[in-house]
Design a protein around this motif. Structure first.
Motif, short mmCIF file in Angstrom:
data_model
loop_
_atom_site.label_atom_id
_atom_site.label_comp_id
_atom_site.label_asym_id
_atom_site.label_seq_id
_atom_site.Cartn_x
_atom_site.Cartn_y
_atom_site.Cartn_z
N THR A 44 42.16 96.67 58.07
CA THR A 44 42.15 95.66 57.07
C THR A 44 43.11 95.67 56.01
O THR A 44 44.17 95.99 56.24
N SER A 45 42.63 95.30 54.85
CA SER A 45 43.52 95.07 53.83
C SER A 45 44.86 95.95 53.58
O SER A 45 45.86 95.63 53.62
N ALA A 46 44.48 97.27 53.47
CA ALA A 46 45.76 98.24 53.05
C ALA A 46 46.65 98.30 54.24
O ALA A 46 47.84 98.26 53.79
N SER A 47 46.19 98.06 55.55
CA SER A 47 47.14 98.17 56.57
C SER A 47 47.92 96.84 56.77
O SER A 47 49.05 96.65 57.25
N ARG A 48 47.02 95.80 56.37
CA ARG A 48 48.02 94.55 56.35
C ARG A 48 49.26 94.57 55.39
O ARG A 48 50.20 93.95 55.52
N ASP A 49 48.93 95.20 54.06
CA ASP A 49 49.94 95.14 53.11
C ASP A 49 50.97 96.09 53.11
O ASP A 49 52.06 95.99 52.53
N ALA A 50 50.92 97.20 53.97
CA ALA A 50 51.66 98.54 53.93
C ALA A 50 52.94 98.08 55.02
O ALA A 50 52.99 97.60 55.99
N GLU A 51 54.10 98.53 54.32
CA GLU A 51 55.36 98.40 54.93
C GLU A 51 55.60 99.48 56.17
O GLU A 51 56.27 99.10 57.07
N ASN A 52 54.99 100.53 56.03
CA ASN A 52 54.93 101.39 56.85
C ASN A 52 53.77 101.54 57.86
O ASN A 52 53.38 102.71 58.23
N ARG A 53 53.24 100.42 58.03
CA ARG A 53 51.73 100.27 58.93
C ARG A 53 52.12 101.18 60.22
O ARG A 53 51.31 101.44 60.83
N GLU A 54 53.20 100.77 60.96
CA GLU A 54 53.65 101.36 62.15
C GLU A 54 53.22 103.15 62.25
O GLU A 54 52.66 103.40 63.25
N ASP A 55 53.57 103.75 61.18
CA ASP A 55 53.28 105.12 61.04
C ASP A 55 51.60 105.22 61.30
O ASP A 55 51.27 106.36 61.78
N PHE A 56 50.89 104.47 60.52
CA PHE A 56 49.55 104.41 60.58
C PHE A 56 49.07 104.03 62.09
O PHE A 56 48.25 104.73 62.81
N MET A 57 49.57 102.97 62.55
CA MET A 57 49.30 102.51 63.95
C MET A 57 49.45 103.62 64.99
O MET A 57 48.71 103.78 66.06
N SER A 58 51.00 104.19 65.08
CA SER A 58 50.97 105.19 66.05
C SER A 58 50.21 106.49 66.11
O SER A 58 49.92 107.33 67.01
N GLY A 59 49.95 106.90 64.70
CA GLY A 59 48.99 108.03 64.30
C GLY A 59 47.65 107.87 65.05
O GLY A 59 46.99 108.61 65.60
N ILE A 60 47.14 106.63 64.90
CA ILE A 60 45.72 106.26 65.38
C ILE A 60 45.78 106.38 66.93
O ILE A 60 44.92 106.85 67.61
#
Length: 316
Positions: free
Chosen positions: A81-97
């Motif tokens: 949700t919110s933090a991931s929507r706002d982050a410019e490096n969210r792809e790092d988060f998504m690939s890690g998950i």
């Protein structure tokens, strides 16, 4: 009977629900866990997820992956949700998950977050045909306002105010100063007014609050000797009781908040902001309804339940 796994990754915490759902849609918990990872730490200022926050989140995801396998590898939906929507490096988060859980995380919109929160809350509390329920999901980075009835969602709005975001932005003292509180309260009331343009507060007949800030305020008002979900779920507080409990938490110093027997360690630093947001919303609804709605119901069932139910519907 269908087993599903739901993961809700917000600004402050990542939560897992493994549940069995029967043909009627009734949900039975198999595992319900929360880890406070503060994924959104600093996002409001930097626009990026920090390496430390990502590491904490990935550690929790690895724990959840093991539990999901242990319980039969049911279908999984991972919602961010919110933090991931706002982050410019969210792809790092998504690939890690993706690497740890084998599923693509869904960074959902505020509108979908609101709808899932509403579904989760009313799945247990219900909504009568002549009732308009306002569900407030008060998270770490955003707050969802969603009104609906027995037919479903009628209107919703997601606002960028939450307990982590507003603690970092406004509340720096221990306890917060009067000036800090006044500045935050003015901003909260301004954002509530914006939300009310889309979600008319005056039409509400019942107010329901979900997520950790609200359930902790409720535990404080009830003076519980430990965090007891069964006591908190369905508890109804008057506006005055919410005001008193919220003010006490907001004006307490960190040591006192940490000593409270129902306070999760990961919520100690941010509960003041969460309590202030909740107080302002309860007051705004009471004012808009001219006192017809003079309080709020707390729910332990929320977006996590809504995600699990959505997995079951996909599997049919």
């Amino acid at each position: 009977m269908m087993r599903t796994a739901a993961i809700d990754c917000g600004t402050n915490s990542i939560r897992l629900l493994i549940a069995d759902i029967d043909e009627t849609g009734a949900l039975t918990d198999v595992e319900r866990l929360m880890r406070v990872v503060r994924l959104g730490e600093g996002v409001d200022a930097t626009g990026r997820l920090s390496d430390a926050a990502l590491a904490r989140t990935f550690t929790a995801a690895e724990e959840y992956a093991e539990l999901i396998v242990r319980h039969g590898s049911p279908a999984v939906r991972f919602v961010a949700t919110s933090a991931s929507r706002d982050a410019e490096n969210r792809e790092d988060f998504m690939s890690g998950i993706r690497a740890r859980l084998g599923v693509d995380p869904e960074v959902i919109s505020g509108a979908e977050e609101a709808a899932l929160s509403f579904t989760g809350a009313v799945s247990v509390l219900g909504a009568a045909e002549d009732e308009t329920v306002l569900v407030i999901d008060l998270g770490g980075g955003s707050t969802e306002f969603v009104a609906g009835d027995s037919s479903g969602v009628l209107a919703s709005r997601s606002m960028d105010m939450g307990c982590v975001r507003f603690t970092e932005r406004f509340l720096h003292g221990d306890p917060p100063t009067r000036a800090e509180i006044s500045a935050m309260e003015a901003e909260v009331r301004s954002l509530i007014a914006v939300a009310a343009a889309d979600v008319p507060l005056g039409t509400v007949t019942t107010l329901v609050g979900v997520a950790g800030s609200i359930t902790t305020v409720t535990a404080h008002a009830l003076k519980l000797t430990e965090y007891i979900p069964e006591r908190i779920h369905g508890a109804v507080l008057s506006t005055a009781e919410v005001q008193a409990a919220s003010a006490d938490l907001l004006h307490s110093d960190r040591a006192r908040r940490a000593s409270l027997p129902y306070m999760h360690p990961g919520r100690v630093d941010v509960i003041g902001a969460g309590a202030l947001i909740w107080k302002c919303i309860v007051e705004a609804v009471a004012e808009a309804t001219q006192g017809r709605v003079g309080g709020a119901t707390a729910s332990e069932h929320d977006i996590l339940d809504g995600i699990a139910l959505s997995v079951a519907r996909r599997g049919k």
